[in-house]
Each structure stands twice: as structure tokens, then as C-alpha cells.
Design a protein around this motif. Sequence first.
Motif, short mmCIF file in Angstrom:
data_model
loop_
_atom_site.label_atom_id
_atom_site.label_comp_id
_atom_site.label_asym_id
_atom_site.label_seq_id
_atom_site.Cartn_x
_atom_site.Cartn_y
_atom_site.Cartn_z
N GLU A 124 -10.46 -126.34 65.12
CA GLU A 124 -11.61 -127.05 65.21
C GLU A 124 -12.97 -126.22 65.83
OE1 GLU A 124 -12.41 -130.60 64.38
OE2 GLU A 124 -10.55 -129.79 63.16
N MET A 175 -7.05 -138.36 59.43
CA MET A 175 -7.85 -137.50 60.12
C MET A 175 -7.72 -136.09 59.40
SD MET A 175 -10.01 -136.95 62.46
CE MET A 175 -10.73 -135.50 61.77
N GLN A 181 -5.67 -135.93 67.79
CA GLN A 181 -7.22 -136.44 67.80
C GLN A 181 -7.77 -136.14 69.15
OE1 GLN A 181 -8.10 -140.06 65.70
NE2 GLN A 181 -5.70 -140.47 66.04
N ILE A 210 -9.33 -132.78 68.05
CA ILE A 210 -10.63 -132.91 67.12
C ILE A 210 -11.71 -133.49 68.00
CG2 ILE A 210 -11.39 -134.04 65.03
CD1 ILE A 210 -8.26 -133.55 63.99
N ASN A 211 -11.44 -134.21 68.85
CA ASN A 211 -12.53 -134.99 69.69
C ASN A 211 -13.26 -133.77 70.67
OD1 ASN A 211 -13.61 -136.32 72.19
ND2 ASN A 211 -13.12 -138.18 70.80
N ALA A 222 -16.38 -129.93 59.09
CA ALA A 222 -16.46 -130.36 60.68
C ALA A 222 -17.80 -130.17 60.98
CB ALA A 222 -15.50 -129.55 61.42
N ASP A 227 -15.87 -135.56 64.37
CA ASP A 227 -14.40 -135.94 64.57
C ASP A 227 -14.25 -137.23 63.51
OD1 ASP A 227 -16.01 -137.53 65.85
OD2 ASP A 227 -14.82 -137.70 67.69
#
Length: 531
Positions: free
Chosen positions: A20, A53, A320, A323-324, A456, A500
Motif C-alpha cells: 500500500e 478489499m 484492513q 490498507i487503512n 489505490a 481504502d
Amino acid sequence: MITDVVIAGGGPNGLMLACELSLAGVRPLVLERLPEPSQEPKANGLLGQVVKMLDHRGLHERLSGSPEPPRPNSAYFMFGAMGLDLSLLADSPVYALPVPQRRIVQVLEDRAIELGVEIRRGHEVVGLSQDDDAVAVDITSPDGEYHLRARYLIGADGAHSATRKLSGIGFPGVTYDRMTVRSAHATVPADWVDPANGALNVPGYGPVIPFLPHRTEQGGFSYAPMPGHPPLVTTTEWDQPATDAAMSLEELRASIRRVLGVDVPLGPPNGEGPHALRRLTGGNTRVAERFAHGRVFLIGDAAHVYAATGGGPGLNLGLQDAINLGWKLAAEIRGSAPPGLLSTYETERRSAAHRMVLNAQAQSALIAPGSDVTGLREVFSELLRDPNTVRRLAELTAGADVRYDMSEDVAEDIGEDVGENMGGPKPHPLIGRFAPNLELHTPTGPVRLAELTRTARPLLLDLTEGASLARTPALRHDQVDIVTAHPQPHAPTALLLRPDCYVAWASASPQPDSAEMESLRAALQRWFGPM
Ligand SMILES: Cc1cc2nc3c(=O)[nH]c(=O)nc-3n(C[C@H](O)[C@H](O)[C@H](O)COP(=O)(O)OP(=O)(O)OC[C@H]3O[C@@H](n4cnc5c(N)ncnc54)[C@H](O)[C@@H]3O)c2cc1C
């Protein structure tokens, strides 16, 4: 020399964060203590929102080996070893991807390397201290000890996280020391397996539906025939005598006899290993006191762990988290982050982690031994005939009821419909939630929304008549991509997605009015900085 980001731990969550950050233009350094990837059998698959996701990053295809988008499970699922009849729901929120953890790690490592991430294996973080400008990290490696200065250090180093401990962050929670879980990959008599539905017909006990844990007053039993692997057979018991003996298939057979009251003749597994054969005593459900301390952040198991309850919340949450945090940290490093952006990592992910604690503890209570629990389960099974109850529990287990507090207007309680707020216009119910599944017709052809988010980058999706948002220069933001598509019935007319893939703003008006345009501008600036 100062490194932007050092990630301690090259497990699934550390590698996901590395991907990410790289997508957002920041190259992290991953330090992984093990010289080679771990072969320890852990997760058998991914469950819940994270499956969608991963599709939004193009990773579902790599993990499933198929170009088909993820499809929800619409048959059954479980909660506290009770069946949830998903066929009662018009749209099931439960997504699953059966793939072993070592394959997940391999795919993420390959992707991180493709994106230019440096991964140093055999390098262990053993010390840290921080000042206003950087974190000083002490590392041991095969070539000896060395030190690095990093603007940020991320602890993705698992449940026993050195980063967490060295930062003095507590890890409060509950230890279930009465529980023993035994698991093994094993063969079962072929003629016990029902070719129609895959159930294991155990003489003297009855059919055991695959993947659905069974509870008796003596314990729990489950049979999980993973595709391409020998079935994973598991029992859960309470108050077992302590032992130093190595785990064996015979021990598992004896445990099954106690739990089900009948014998299941397990044989050694066929095929290529490594195969599971383990006994885990005790379990923990814990959440770190803080997910951030100065320039140190925690993600994944370093931040939260859940005692085994079925439904594997670990990676659903951990990936997650990564990704956050990724896009927020990258924006902070690039200098484009609006004030307070980075601190929303803790508020958003802590609430998701606590929601999962509720899930884990409620399920633990429902699988405990004893006739009072049997009574509780009977009441529960009556409630489970109500589709609304099934939906709430399915969403809780899948983590699909997470709604981030994106504005002061958003109702506090997760999982409730957004109510009428005092005075102002009613916020769109998608705000704060994960992106909906949408099939779009764009000027360049049909595309799924999940295929538009793989870079992204923030995305403004304009489905208004005449692409009115895209044609408004005052709404252009250099951080945000704009995609137009044909209006559709029963879909929002516009969506602003954060990287995200959570909805930061949405509209249902064919032509958003000036108040909505103003709220869109506010959302653009709140999440992506000045325009
Ligand atoms: C038996 C079992 C079954 C499970 N089943 C499921 C399931 O079905 N679904 C699910 O979602 N989850 C499941 N889980 C949970 C899941 O495995 C974890 O949530 C997941 O591994 C967490 O990933 P992570 O990257 O946070 O930590 P880890 O996977 O623990 O990775 C941490 C990495 O950090 C490295 N490291 C540690 N200390 C240091 C240091 N000081 N310096 C550098 N590197 C360091 C470690 O070597 C490791 O590679 C299961 C777990 C177990 C044990």
C-alpha cells in the motif's frame, strides 16, 4: 540517512502495508526476523470484507487463481457453532477465500517486490527509541547488529510484538486458559463423505456439515475439507489435564470420542505437506491500549488477537489495518495529509477491532460446555429464524457492519440504519461504509468498481446525468481521480472513495444541489487536503 518507514515483520499484514505504501509512492523497508518464509500452517483462508478489499487491489485474482470476481456465500455460515441460514438473505455479506496463509504471504511478498519494496530477511528489530523527528531502530542480522533512523516504525511483528513491548504499549484482554484446541490434517473413511453435500456422516452421531463447527455439551468438533488438501479435523475441549506429550492423531481420535461419543477412524493425511498436527492450550482475545505511540504504529496481530472462535477474524482485520494506514501514512510523509488524518487510523481501526472482540467473546460464550449454554443456544436458534438477526450476525462476523465516523452527522452506533439527524440533511447511508459492488458503463466500456481502485488513489465516481460533477472545475483535486459512468437505477449517483475504498461522500440526487456540492468539497478537503 533517514528511512521513511521501517516495517518490523514480513508476515501478511506487514507485506500488505508495504504494498500500500509503495502504491502511494513511499518505499518502506521490511525487516523480517525469519531467514525463510514460515511453513507453520496458520490461516486456512480469508473471510469477510477483506475478500472484497483484495479484489479492489487486484489480489483476489492472484490468490484464487481465477479472473472471476468474488461471490458471496449464500448458503450457510456459522455463529457460535450454530448455522446461519444465509439463503434467508437477499444479498449475503459473507465472502470467503479458502487459501492457506503461506500462499497469501507468498502472493503479497511477490507483489511487494514487484512494487520495489526491499525486504531484509533474517533481520530482527531488538530495540527502539524515538524523538520528535525519528525512531532509532536497533536491528540484529546475520552480519551483526546495526541501527537505522526512520521517520516511522510500524510494528507488524505479530501477537508477541517486540515493537509493542518496546514502546511500552499494554495489551489488555482475556485469556481463555481452560480451552484446548486440537487439529490435524487427516483422512476420514471415504464412504462416510456424502457426495451430494460433502457432509461427513458419522455413524452413531449423524451428519457433520463441512466447515460448520458442532458443539456438544462435552466440546466442539469440526471437519473442514479444504479444496486440494486433506480435511482439517478439529476438536475443542475444556479443562484438559496438562501434558508434555507430542500431539498425535491418536490423541485427536480420543478427543473426538469424548466430544461426539463415537469413534472417527482418522488416518494420516495424503499429499504434499506441511500438514497440521497441533494442540493449542488457552487462547487470548486482546486489543492494544494504543495503536500508535508517537512515530510508532501497530497493525495486525501486534494490535489485536482473537481466541479461536471460527470465522477467522485475524486477517480480515489485520489486512484492513494495513490498507487503512498505508494511504494516510504516505500522505503524511508526502506532506499532503490534512491535519488529523493520521490519527484517524487509531480511531477507525480500534472501533473495528473492538467490534470483533464482541464477536469473539459472544461466540466463545455460545460454544462453552454445560446445560445452561445448551439452553441459551436453544433460545438463540429460535432467534436465528429471523432474517434480520441472521443478517446482523453475518455482518458482524464478516466485519461488514463497520462504518467509520466520516462526519459529525453519522450516527454513532455501528450496524444501525442512519437515523434522521437533528436539522441538517440526512447523510447518504453509504457514507463511512465499504464501497458497494457496482457494474459500471463508462465511456471506455463496462468495468466493475473494484477494477477502478487498483491504483489505490482516491476516486470520485460521477454517475450524474451529463457527468455534472466531472464538468465542475471547482471540484477538481489533484490527488483525486474522476471517473464518469452512465447513471444506473438503484445506485448512488456519485461516490467519493478513499484509497481504502470506504465511502467518504455519496449522493442520490440526479443533479447534486449546491449544498451537496459544498459537502463534497468539504469531504475532498477533509480527507485529501486543500484543493
Ligand atoms: C492455527 C491458526 C489458525 C488461524 N486461522 C486463521 C484463519 O483461518 N483466518 C484468519 O484470518 N486468521 C487466522 N489466524 C490468524 C492469522 O494467522 C493472524 O491473524 C496473522 O498471521 C497475523 O498476521 P501478522 O502479519 O499481523 O502477524 P504474523 O503472521 O505473526 O507475522 C509477524 C511477522 O513478524 C516477524 N517478526 C516477529 N518479531 C519480529 C521482530 N522483532 N523483528 C522483525 N520481524 C519480526 C515474524 O517472524 C512474522 O513473520 C490463525 C492463526 C493460527 C495460529
